[in-house]
Enzyme design. Structure first.
Site, PDB file in Angstrom:
ATOM      1  NE  ARG A  37      63.002 -11.912 -22.991  1.00 51.72           N
ATOM      2  CZ  ARG A  37      63.658 -12.648 -22.057  1.00 51.72           C
ATOM      3  NH1 ARG A  37      65.208 -13.260 -22.354  1.00 51.72           N
ATOM      4  NH2 ARG A  37      63.305 -13.357 -21.098  1.00 51.72           N
ATOM      5  CE  LYS A 199      62.207 -34.386 -12.930  1.00 51.79           C
ATOM      6  NZ  LYS A 199      63.487 -33.959 -12.228  1.00 51.79           N
ATOM      7  N   GLY A 356      58.395 -19.971 -19.235  1.00 51.23           N
ATOM      8  CA  GLY A 356      58.132 -19.998 -19.991  1.00 51.23           C
ATOM      9  C   GLY A 356      57.730 -20.988 -20.662  1.00 51.23           C
ATOM     10  N   GLY A 379      62.580 -16.612 -14.406  1.00 57.58           N
ATOM     11  CA  GLY A 379      62.490 -16.767 -13.475  1.00 57.58           C
ATOM     12  C   GLY A 379      62.754 -15.658 -12.531  1.00 57.58           C
TER      13      GLY A 379
END
Length: 400
Positions: A37, A199, A356, A379
């Protein structure tokens, strides 16, 4: 996509630029363990320095919840950032507003770089508080947002400042928006999406947004087991959300309506337990033993998925195909990632990936550098895939 101002049009000579970046890097014992980053913030900082700007770097670090937490200070980041900038000195201010920040900014000359202390030491940052925004805005003449990773948050430094100062997208933000636009908003067709993960329940919005936009949808990971179960296959001890079988069938029906082909594995790698060195075997999905669990897609499936990639012009990838953390259950993800990288190298595929686990899987496969664009914005990347408006991006738009 609506227009936003870029650095090309910015006259920053002698002006103070508040630059929001994402320096929320992993640290251990006061040392940065992954500087990705920091490295990604460098091009915009150098571009502003070259323009003669006073560059005031803003970032959060961790979750101090509005309190001053010493091990969440940005002070240890100043030296690694200086190193990444080729030795350019980077000053540090012990607060991001008030006297310490104002004094440090006042001492700057054109071309100087300063990091302000962690924005989240103040509750006003996450609350997008008007008084906190004003205290920040007071420090600069121009606002540049280069933190796509935090663009899904309507915080003072990601959204609020854009309404108080002339607002521009940094080079990383611009690259991210262009890559994402090319992948789903105006893509070369056919488009294939690879969606993996444990999931289905966490990816419902994503799947709903993708179905009308992609031509092929390859489903992997634990999610695939739920779809196999919904189609009447026995999945043994595999991770599967059996209560979502109806939802999976609805997704399959919707895909058919939208003209999107869902691709599921036809063979799989099974084992008695998810552990290093656990004995495994390859079986058809119609023959999964009751005491085994599916931990990866099999070689026949990978061959079929690779064929889909070869027939496509654009790839969007989020999530691994199997339990890639432990060999040999990484084989399908690694093989398909290598195919995508080869096609990208040949100029036959635009490949955009993010999230991620996805980044970790592509690094593990040794191909992260060979994709057209890999987003480190977990996100924000997911919310964009879900079709949501990102406040930090919307605030930059010139037609807002």
């Amino acid at each position: 996509m609506s227009a936003y101002r870029t650095l090309d049009t910015l006259d920053a000579n002698g002006r103070t630029v508040l630059l929001r970046v994402d320096l929320n890097v992993p640290m251990k014992d006061g040392k940065v363990t992954d500087a990705t980053r920091i490295d990604r913030a460098v091009p915009t900082i150098l571009a502003l320095v070259k323009k003669g700007a006073k560059v005031v770097v803003l970032s959060h670090f961790g979750r101090p919840k509005g309190e001053r937490v010493s091990d969440m200070s940005l002070a240890p980041i100043a030296q690694p950032l200086s190193d990444a900038l080729g030795g350019l000195p980077v000053a540090f201010a012990e607060d991001c507003i008030g006297a310490p920040a104002e004094k440090a900014v006042a001492a700057m000359k054109g071309g100087d770089v300063l990091i302000l202390e962690n924005l989240r030491f103040h509750k006003g940052e996450e609350k997008n508080d008007a008084a906190f925004i004003k205290a920040l805005a007071k420090l600069g003449d121009i606002y540049v947002n280069d933190a796509f990773a935090t663009a899904h948050r309507a915080h003072a430094s990601t959204e609020g400042l854009a309404h108080h100062l002339p607002a521009y997208a940094g080079l990383l933000m611009q690259a991210e928006l262009e890559a994402l636009g090319n992948a789903l908003e105006s893509p070369e067709r056919p488009v294939v999406a690879v969606v993996g993960g444990a999931k289905v329940s966490t990816k419902l919005e994503l799947l709903g947004n993708l179905l009308p936009k992609v031509d092929y949808l390859i489903i992997g990971g634990g999610m695939a087991n739920t779809f196999l179960y919904a189609q009447g296959y026995e999945v043994g001890k595999s991770l599967a959300e059996r209560d979502l079988a109806d939802t999976a069938r609805e997704i399959i029906a919707k895909a058919e309506q939208e003209g999107c082909t869902i691709c599921l594995q036809t063979d799989c790698v099974v084992a008695g337990e998810f552990a290093a060195g656990a004995p495994s075997e390859i079986v058809p999905v119609s023959a999964v033993p009751g005491d085994k669990m599916i931990l990866d897609a099999g070689p026949e499936s990978v061959k079929a998925f690779a064929g889909v990639l070869r027939d496509s012009e654009t790839l969007v990838w989020n999530g691994p195909l199997g339990a890639f953390e432990i060999p040999p259950f990484d084989a399908a993800t690694v093989a398909l990632a290598k195919t995508a990288a080869e096609l990208t190298d040949q100029g036959a595929l635009l490949s955009v990936a993010g999230g991620g686990d996805t980044v970790a899987a592509l690094v593990h496969a040794g191909v992260a550098e060979r994709f057209s664009y890999v987003s480190t914005a977990g996100g924000a990347f997911l919310e964009w895939l879900e079709g949501k408006t990102l406040p930090g991006v919307a605030a930059l738009m010139t037609d807002k």
